[in-house]
Design an enzyme around this catalytic site. Structure first.
Site, PDB file in Angstrom:
ATOM      1  N   ASN A   1     -26.957  33.912 -32.867  1.00  0.00           N
ATOM      2  CA  ASN A   1     -28.522  33.253 -32.926  1.00  0.00           C
ATOM      3  C   ASN A   1     -28.167  31.648 -32.162  1.00  0.00           C
ATOM      4  O   ASN A   1     -28.166  30.973 -31.893  1.00  0.00           O
ATOM      5  CB  ASN A   1     -29.461  33.187 -33.397  1.00  0.00           C
ATOM      6  CG  ASN A   1     -30.482  32.458 -32.678  1.00  0.00           C
ATOM      7  OD1 ASN A   1     -31.513  32.769 -31.462  1.00  0.00           O
ATOM      8  ND2 ASN A   1     -31.330  31.785 -33.798  1.00  0.00           N
TER       9      ASN A   1
ATOM     10  N   ILE B   1     -26.509  24.776 -30.360  1.00  0.00           N
ATOM     11  CA  ILE B   1     -27.387  23.291 -30.396  1.00  0.00           C
ATOM     12  C   ILE B   1     -27.114  23.472 -28.608  1.00  0.00           C
ATOM     13  O   ILE B   1     -27.107  23.698 -28.301  1.00  0.00           O
ATOM     14  CB  ILE B   1     -26.435  22.342 -30.867  1.00  0.00           C
ATOM     15  CG1 ILE B   1     -24.845  22.163 -30.815  1.00  0.00           C
ATOM     16  CG2 ILE B   1     -26.562  22.889 -32.332  1.00  0.00           C
ATOM     17  CD1 ILE B   1     -23.930  21.303 -31.388  1.00  0.00           C
TER      18      ILE B   1
ATOM     19  N   GLN C   1     -27.943  25.055 -15.141  1.00  0.00           N
ATOM     20  CA  GLN C   1     -28.844  23.476 -15.481  1.00  0.00           C
ATOM     21  C   GLN C   1     -28.246  22.476 -14.713  1.00  0.00           C
ATOM     22  O   GLN C   1     -27.897  21.911 -16.039  1.00  0.00           O
ATOM     23  CB  GLN C   1     -30.195  24.197 -16.593  1.00  0.00           C
ATOM     24  CG  GLN C   1     -31.078  23.316 -16.973  1.00  0.00           C
ATOM     25  CD  GLN C   1     -32.038  23.309 -16.300  1.00  0.00           C
ATOM     26  OE1 GLN C   1     -32.284  24.158 -15.307  1.00  0.00           O
ATOM     27  NE2 GLN C   1     -32.465  22.033 -15.754  1.00  0.00           N
TER      28      GLN C   1
ATOM     29  N   TYR D   1     -23.775  23.315 -22.010  1.00  0.00           N
ATOM     30  CA  TYR D   1     -24.779  24.312 -22.519  1.00  0.00           C
ATOM     31  C   TYR D   1     -24.705  25.200 -21.547  1.00  0.00           C
ATOM     32  O   TYR D   1     -24.661  26.781 -22.261  1.00  0.00           O
ATOM     33  CB  TYR D   1     -26.239  23.585 -22.436  1.00  0.00           C
ATOM     34  CG  TYR D   1     -27.337  24.609 -23.433  1.00  0.00           C
ATOM     35  CD1 TYR D   1     -27.532  24.674 -24.753  1.00  0.00           C
ATOM     36  CD2 TYR D   1     -27.706  25.639 -22.501  1.00  0.00           C
ATOM     37  CE1 TYR D   1     -28.043  26.148 -25.443  1.00  0.00           C
ATOM     38  CE2 TYR D   1     -28.501  26.308 -23.175  1.00  0.00           C
ATOM     39  CZ  TYR D   1     -28.622  26.746 -24.555  1.00  0.00           C
ATOM     40  OH  TYR D   1     -29.461  27.346 -24.567  1.00  0.00           O
TER      41      TYR D   1
END
Length: 240
Positions: A82, A85, A141, A147
């Protein structure tokens, strides 16, 4: 004898909910964290779940941390990757270090931890690995090439490792949460968050417990026929 789980990033947000959900199932949980000692102490005092500090981006530290958990609590049966950052920025502004930090933690951490516990699971012929991806790894995104790449990589990592574990009763699945009501999302400017919620068909943010319940299912004996899957929990924001 109770199963033993490691939940990385397990002392706050979605990770805390996952740790508590597994504990409620009778699992002995080790909650990994990277930096906030005070928060980890408070978490342990409140929940009784022992917290272990190491950086999942560090291969050697991850091997040592997993070995310490096994020594103190028993062989690791469940791993929930999980920890994650963000270092957001468009590619014109994104530094190499911001790229590397996110890839090393979010994706590299999955490899480092799986490398530490998968051999034992395979040998004992029972194991559960759940990797936390993201809606932004599925849909992309703006301003998150690092990310999105890391989280998308997690989904591919999951499918490949699932094939290695299947005949040994080691399942590997991913969950791709949408926007969940955590500290990370709370840091988003209100006017931006309002626009995000407007795009979620159910009309609200998700709750960390909703992710935790899915993890608990995938980690129990009843989830044995589910492997190589990515479960999207996003209120209908991205369907495919």
């Amino acid at each position: 004898m109770a199963r033993v789980a490691i939940v990385t990033g397990g002392t706050r947000g979605i990770g805390e909910a996952i740790s508590l959900g597994l504990q409620a199932q009778g699992v002995t949980v080790a909650a990994n964290y990277a930096g906030n000692d005070e928060r980890a102490r408070e978490f342990t005092e409140r929940t009784g779940i022992k917290a272990y500090k190491w950086d999942v981006a560090d291969f050697d530290a991850s091997q040592a941390g997993a070995a310490l958990v096994a020594e103190e609590l028993g062989p690791v049966d469940i791993l929930v990757n999980n920890a994650g950052i963000t270092r957001d920025g468009t590619i014109l502004k994104l530094t190499y270090q911001a790229w590397k930090d996110v890839i090393d933690t979010n994706l590299g951490g999955c490899f480092n931890m799986a490398k530490a516990v998968f051999p034992g699971m395979r040998e004992r012929k029972w194991g559960r690995i759940v990797n936390i991806g993201s809606i932004n790894g599925q849909a992309g995104q703006y301003g998150q090439v690092n990310y999105a790449a890391a989280k998308s990589g997690i989904h591919g990592f999951t499918k490949a490792l699932a094939q290695e574990g299947a005949k040994f009763n080691v399942t590997v699945n991913a969950i791709a949460p949408g926007y969940i009501d955590t500290d990370m999302v709370a840091a988003v400017p209100p006017e931006v968050l309002e626009k995000i919620v407007a795009k979620i068909p159910v009309g609200r943010l998700g709750q960390a417990d909703e992710i935790a319940r899915a993890v608990s299912f995938l980690c129990c004996d009843g989830g044995a026929f589910v492997t190589g899957s990515t479960l999207s929990i996003n209120g209908g924001q991205h369907m495919y």
